[in-house]
Design a protein around this motif. Structure first.
Motif, PDB file in Angstrom:
ATOM      1  N   MET A 148       0.844  -1.194   0.000  1.00 24.74           N
ATOM      2  CA  MET A 148       0.000   0.000   0.000  1.00 24.74           C
ATOM      3  C   MET A 148       0.882   1.249   0.000  1.00 24.74           C
ATOM      4  SD  MET A 148      -3.138   1.108  -0.118  1.00 24.74           S
ATOM      5  CE  MET A 148      -4.039  -0.413   0.115  1.00 24.74           C
ATOM      6  N   GLY A 149       1.811   1.303  -0.949  1.00 28.27           N
ATOM      7  CA  GLY A 149       2.699   2.451  -1.051  1.00 28.27           C
ATOM      8  C   GLY A 149       1.978   3.666  -1.601  1.00 28.27           C
ATOM      9  N   HIS A 150       2.459   4.853  -1.202  1.00 29.61           N
ATOM     10  CA  HIS A 150       1.892   6.099  -1.698  1.00 29.61           C
ATOM     11  C   HIS A 150       3.010   7.070  -2.060  1.00 29.61           C
ATOM     12  CE1 HIS A 150      -1.992   4.714  -0.551  1.00 29.61           C
ATOM     13  NE2 HIS A 150      -1.848   4.918   0.734  1.00 29.61           N
ATOM     14  N   ASN A 151       2.759   7.847  -3.085  1.00 28.95           N
ATOM     15  CA  ASN A 151       3.615   8.970  -3.428  1.00 28.95           C
ATOM     16  C   ASN A 151       2.735  10.117  -3.890  1.00 28.95           C
ATOM     17  OD1 ASN A 151       2.858   8.194  -6.027  1.00 28.95           O
ATOM     18  ND2 ASN A 151       4.927   7.858  -6.768  1.00 28.95           N
ATOM     19  N   PHE A 152       3.354  11.245  -4.144  1.00 30.96           N
ATOM     20  CA  PHE A 152       2.657  12.420  -4.670  1.00 30.96           C
ATOM     21  C   PHE A 152       3.352  12.763  -5.972  1.00 30.96           C
ATOM     22  CE2 PHE A 152       2.531  16.961  -5.415  1.00 30.96           C
ATOM     23  CZ  PHE A 152       1.209  17.296  -5.212  1.00 30.96           C
ATOM     24  N   VAL A 153       2.596  12.771  -7.066  1.00 30.54           N
ATOM     25  CA  VAL A 153       3.135  13.097  -8.381  1.00 30.54           C
ATOM     26  C   VAL A 153       2.313  14.245  -8.944  1.00 30.54           C
ATOM     27  CG1 VAL A 153       3.641  12.245 -10.696  1.00 30.54           C
ATOM     28  CG2 VAL A 153       3.796  10.675  -8.746  1.00 30.54           C
ATOM     29  N   LEU A 154       3.003  15.332  -9.290  1.00 25.05           N
ATOM     30  CA  LEU A 154       2.351  16.490  -9.904  1.00 25.05           C
ATOM     31  C   LEU A 154       2.651  16.468 -11.400  1.00 25.05           C
ATOM     32  CD1 LEU A 154       0.753  19.122  -9.662  1.00 25.05           C
ATOM     33  CD2 LEU A 154       2.912  20.292  -9.148  1.00 25.05           C
ATOM     34  N   LEU A 155       1.586  16.367 -12.189  1.00 23.91           N
ATOM     35  CA  LEU A 155       1.727  16.265 -13.643  1.00 23.91           C
ATOM     36  C   LEU A 155       1.715  17.640 -14.301  1.00 23.91           C
ATOM     37  CD1 LEU A 155      -0.774  13.324 -14.319  1.00 23.91           C
ATOM     38  CD2 LEU A 155       1.723  13.198 -14.060  1.00 23.91           C
ATOM     39  N   LYS A 156       2.404  17.738 -15.416  1.00 26.34           N
ATOM     40  CA  LYS A 156       2.380  18.959 -16.220  1.00 26.34           C
ATOM     41  C   LYS A 156       1.027  19.083 -16.906  1.00 26.34           C
ATOM     42  CE  LYS A 156       7.317  19.233 -17.082  1.00 26.34           C
ATOM     43  NZ  LYS A 156       8.400  19.188 -18.093  1.00 26.34           N
ATOM     44  N   ASN A 157       0.695  20.295 -17.315  1.00 26.82           N
ATOM     45  CA  ASN A 157      -0.560  20.526 -18.051  1.00 26.82           C
ATOM     46  C   ASN A 157      -0.586  19.683 -19.323  1.00 26.82           C
ATOM     47  OD1 ASN A 157      -2.293  22.186 -16.639  1.00 26.82           O
ATOM     48  ND2 ASN A 157      -1.320  24.051 -17.335  1.00 26.82           N
ATOM     49  N   GLY A 158      -1.745  19.150 -19.621  1.00 20.05           N
ATOM     50  CA  GLY A 158      -1.921  18.390 -20.848  1.00 20.05           C
ATOM     51  C   GLY A 158      -1.580  16.915 -20.737  1.00 20.05           C
ATOM     52  N   VAL A 159      -1.014  16.482 -19.627  1.00 19.39           N
ATOM     53  CA  VAL A 159      -0.691  15.062 -19.454  1.00 19.39           C
ATOM     54  C   VAL A 159      -1.951  14.336 -19.003  1.00 19.39           C
ATOM     55  CG1 VAL A 159       0.696  13.384 -18.175  1.00 19.39           C
ATOM     56  CG2 VAL A 159       1.711  15.567 -18.891  1.00 19.39           C
ATOM     57  N   ASN A 160      -2.283  13.260 -19.685  1.00 17.99           N
ATOM     58  CA  ASN A 160      -3.474  12.476 -19.365  1.00 17.99           C
ATOM     59  C   ASN A 160      -3.203  11.638 -18.113  1.00 17.99           C
ATOM     60  OD1 ASN A 160      -5.133   9.914 -19.448  1.00 17.99           O
ATOM     61  ND2 ASN A 160      -6.127  11.104 -21.073  1.00 17.99           N
ATOM     62  N   LEU A 161      -3.961  11.907 -17.057  1.00 13.66           N
ATOM     63  CA  LEU A 161      -3.761  11.234 -15.775  1.00 13.66           C
ATOM     64  C   LEU A 161      -3.921   9.725 -15.896  1.00 13.66           C
ATOM     65  CD1 LEU A 161      -4.617  12.395 -12.322  1.00 13.66           C
ATOM     66  CD2 LEU A 161      -5.661  10.267 -12.999  1.00 13.66           C
ATOM     67  N   THR A 162      -4.940   9.268 -16.581  1.00 10.33           N
ATOM     68  CA  THR A 162      -5.189   7.828 -16.725  1.00 10.33           C
ATOM     69  C   THR A 162      -4.065   7.154 -17.504  1.00 10.33           C
ATOM     70  OG1 THR A 162      -7.572   8.228 -16.652  1.00 10.33           O
ATOM     71  CG2 THR A 162      -6.852   6.096 -17.504  1.00 10.33           C
ATOM     72  N   ALA A 163      -3.636   7.755 -18.593  1.00  7.08           N
ATOM     73  CA  ALA A 163      -2.543   7.171 -19.388  1.00  7.08           C
ATOM     74  C   ALA A 163      -1.261   7.120 -18.559  1.00  7.08           C
ATOM     75  CB  ALA A 163      -2.326   7.975 -20.660  1.00  7.08           C
ATOM     76  N   PHE A 164      -0.990   8.191 -17.806  1.00 15.18           N
ATOM     77  CA  PHE A 164       0.196   8.206 -16.959  1.00 15.18           C
ATOM     78  C   PHE A 164       0.092   7.116 -15.883  1.00 15.18           C
ATOM     79  CE2 PHE A 164       2.621   9.336 -13.244  1.00 15.18           C
ATOM     80  CZ  PHE A 164       3.858   9.650 -13.783  1.00 15.18           C
ATOM     81  N   GLY A 165      -1.056   7.008 -15.230  1.00 16.16           N
ATOM     82  CA  GLY A 165      -1.258   5.993 -14.194  1.00 16.16           C
ATOM     83  C   GLY A 165      -1.077   4.585 -14.723  1.00 16.16           C
ATOM     84  N   ASN A 166      -1.539   4.331 -15.950  1.00 13.86           N
ATOM     85  CA  ASN A 166      -1.369   3.008 -16.549  1.00 13.86           C
ATOM     86  C   ASN A 166       0.101   2.713 -16.837  1.00 13.86           C
ATOM     87  OD1 ASN A 166      -4.087   2.346 -16.433  1.00 13.86           O
ATOM     88  ND2 ASN A 166      -4.518   3.214 -18.444  1.00 13.86           N
ATOM     89  N   LYS A 167       0.847   3.713 -17.318  1.00 12.58           N
ATOM     90  CA  LYS A 167       2.288   3.528 -17.535  1.00 12.58           C
ATOM     91  C   LYS A 167       3.004   3.292 -16.208  1.00 12.58           C
ATOM     92  CE  LYS A 167       3.497   7.241 -19.836  1.00 12.58           C
ATOM     93  NZ  LYS A 167       4.256   8.246 -20.585  1.00 12.58           N
ATOM     94  N   ALA A 168       2.608   4.028 -15.193  1.00  8.95           N
ATOM     95  CA  ALA A 168       3.249   3.921 -13.885  1.00  8.95           C
ATOM     96  C   ALA A 168       3.062   2.540 -13.263  1.00  8.95           C
ATOM     97  CB  ALA A 168       2.691   4.990 -12.948  1.00  8.95           C
ATOM     98  N   ALA A 169       1.942   1.886 -13.545  1.00  4.25           N
ATOM     99  CA  ALA A 169       1.672   0.559 -12.983  1.00  4.25           C
ATOM    100  C   ALA A 169       2.740  -0.455 -13.367  1.00  4.25           C
ATOM    101  CB  ALA A 169       0.297   0.071 -13.429  1.00  4.25           C
ATOM    102  N   ASN A 170       3.403  -0.227 -14.487  1.00  5.32           N
ATOM    103  CA  ASN A 170       4.445  -1.149 -14.953  1.00  5.32           C
ATOM    104  C   ASN A 170       5.849  -0.713 -14.547  1.00  5.32           C
ATOM    105  OD1 ASN A 170       2.579  -2.846 -16.325  1.00  5.32           O
ATOM    106  ND2 ASN A 170       2.455  -1.313 -17.947  1.00  5.32           N
ATOM    107  N   ALA A 171       5.972   0.312 -13.725  1.00  3.24           N
ATOM    108  CA  ALA A 171       7.280   0.846 -13.355  1.00  3.24           C
ATOM    109  C   ALA A 171       7.618   0.577 -11.890  1.00  3.24           C
ATOM    110  CB  ALA A 171       7.329   2.339 -13.657  1.00  3.24           C
ATOM    111  N   ARG A 172       7.313  -0.611 -11.424  1.00  2.00           N
ATOM    112  CA  ARG A 172       7.531  -0.955 -10.013  1.00  2.00           C
ATOM    113  C   ARG A 172       8.989  -0.766  -9.599  1.00  2.00           C
ATOM    114  NH1 ARG A 172       6.419  -6.690  -6.921  1.00  2.00           N
ATOM    115  NH2 ARG A 172       6.841  -5.841  -4.875  1.00  2.00           N
ATOM    116  N   ASP A 173       9.915  -1.185 -10.444  1.00  8.86           N
ATOM    117  CA  ASP A 173      11.336  -1.097 -10.101  1.00  8.86           C
ATOM    118  C   ASP A 173      11.844   0.337 -10.004  1.00  8.86           C
ATOM    119  OD1 ASP A 173      11.444  -3.851 -10.016  1.00  8.86           O
ATOM    120  OD2 ASP A 173      12.181  -4.057 -12.076  1.00  8.86           O
ATOM    121  N   ASN A 174      11.087   1.272 -10.522  1.00 13.24           N
ATOM    122  CA  ASN A 174      11.482   2.679 -10.483  1.00 13.24           C
ATOM    123  C   ASN A 174      10.542   3.492  -9.567  1.00 13.24           C
ATOM    124  OD1 ASN A 174      13.331   4.673 -11.377  1.00 13.24           O
ATOM    125  ND2 ASN A 174      11.797   5.484 -12.791  1.00 13.24           N
ATOM    126  N   GLY A 175       9.971   2.851  -8.552  1.00  8.94           N
ATOM    127  CA  GLY A 175       9.084   3.557  -7.621  1.00  8.94           C
ATOM    128  C   GLY A 175       7.791   4.004  -8.252  1.00  8.94           C
TER     129      GLY A 175
END
Length: 171
Positions: free
Chosen positions: A89-116
């Motif tokens: 149940m890890g948590h972080n705070f990520v602030l996205l730049k304008n125009g970045v799709n939150l859902t697309a970013f979240g889906n990419k992030a799900a595969n980046a376990r080794d990079n936090g």
């Protein structure tokens, strides 16, 4: 036998009397602690660009909207107030730049376990982020406020962005 009853009754009365008096003192000291805690919280929030946000084991941030002033340094303190580890149940705070799709970013992030849960190819998508935290941990980041506007923030741990997200408004 009467002596034993008398001793037992006396000890019981003394115990009750002693315990009742002790509780009143504890209540008074607890009130003092609570009052001091509230005062400290107010002093931390006195600068609108110093923000404290918490995440818990129920996949929730305590804030859905953060407002800061433009042209100033922003200080974000993230506290994981839960008990579960960052692998579950890890948590972080990520602030996205304008125009970045939150859902697309979240889906990419799900595969980046080794990079936090921060996709290596997404540095151009992020203004700032904390490290991944487990229960009881805290991280602090500082960065210059972006241009006035509305930005999105999220927790990028796998799947958390569906609930743990909000608006970051620069005025």
């Amino acid at each position: 036998m009467k002596t034993i009853k008398f001793l037992f009754t006396s000890m019981l009365a003394a115990t009750l009397l002693f315990n009742c008096g002790g509780d009143k003192k504890k209540e008074a000291s607890e009130e003092k602690i609570k009052l001091g805690t509230k005062k400290e919280e107010k002093s931390v929030e006195s600068n609108s660009n110093d923000v404290v946000i918490t995440g818990n084991d129920a996949m929730q941030f305590n804030k859905k909207e953060i407002r800061v002033k433009a042209d100033k340094t922003v200080k974000i303190t993230l506290r994981h107030i839960g008990k579960m580890g960052k692998d579950v149940m890890g948590h972080n705070f990520v602030l996205l730049k304008n125009g970045v799709n939150l859902t697309a970013f979240g889906n990419k992030a799900a595969n980046a376990r080794d990079n936090g849960y921060i996709p290596e190819s997404s540095t151009q998508d992020i203004i700032a982020h904390t490290k991944m935290l487990g229960g009881g941990e805290t991280d602090v980041i500082e960065f210059d406020a972006p241009e006035p506007g509305t930005y999105e923030f999220l927790c990028s741990f796998s799947g958390h962005y569906a609930l743990m997200k909000g608006k970051f408004i620069v005025e």
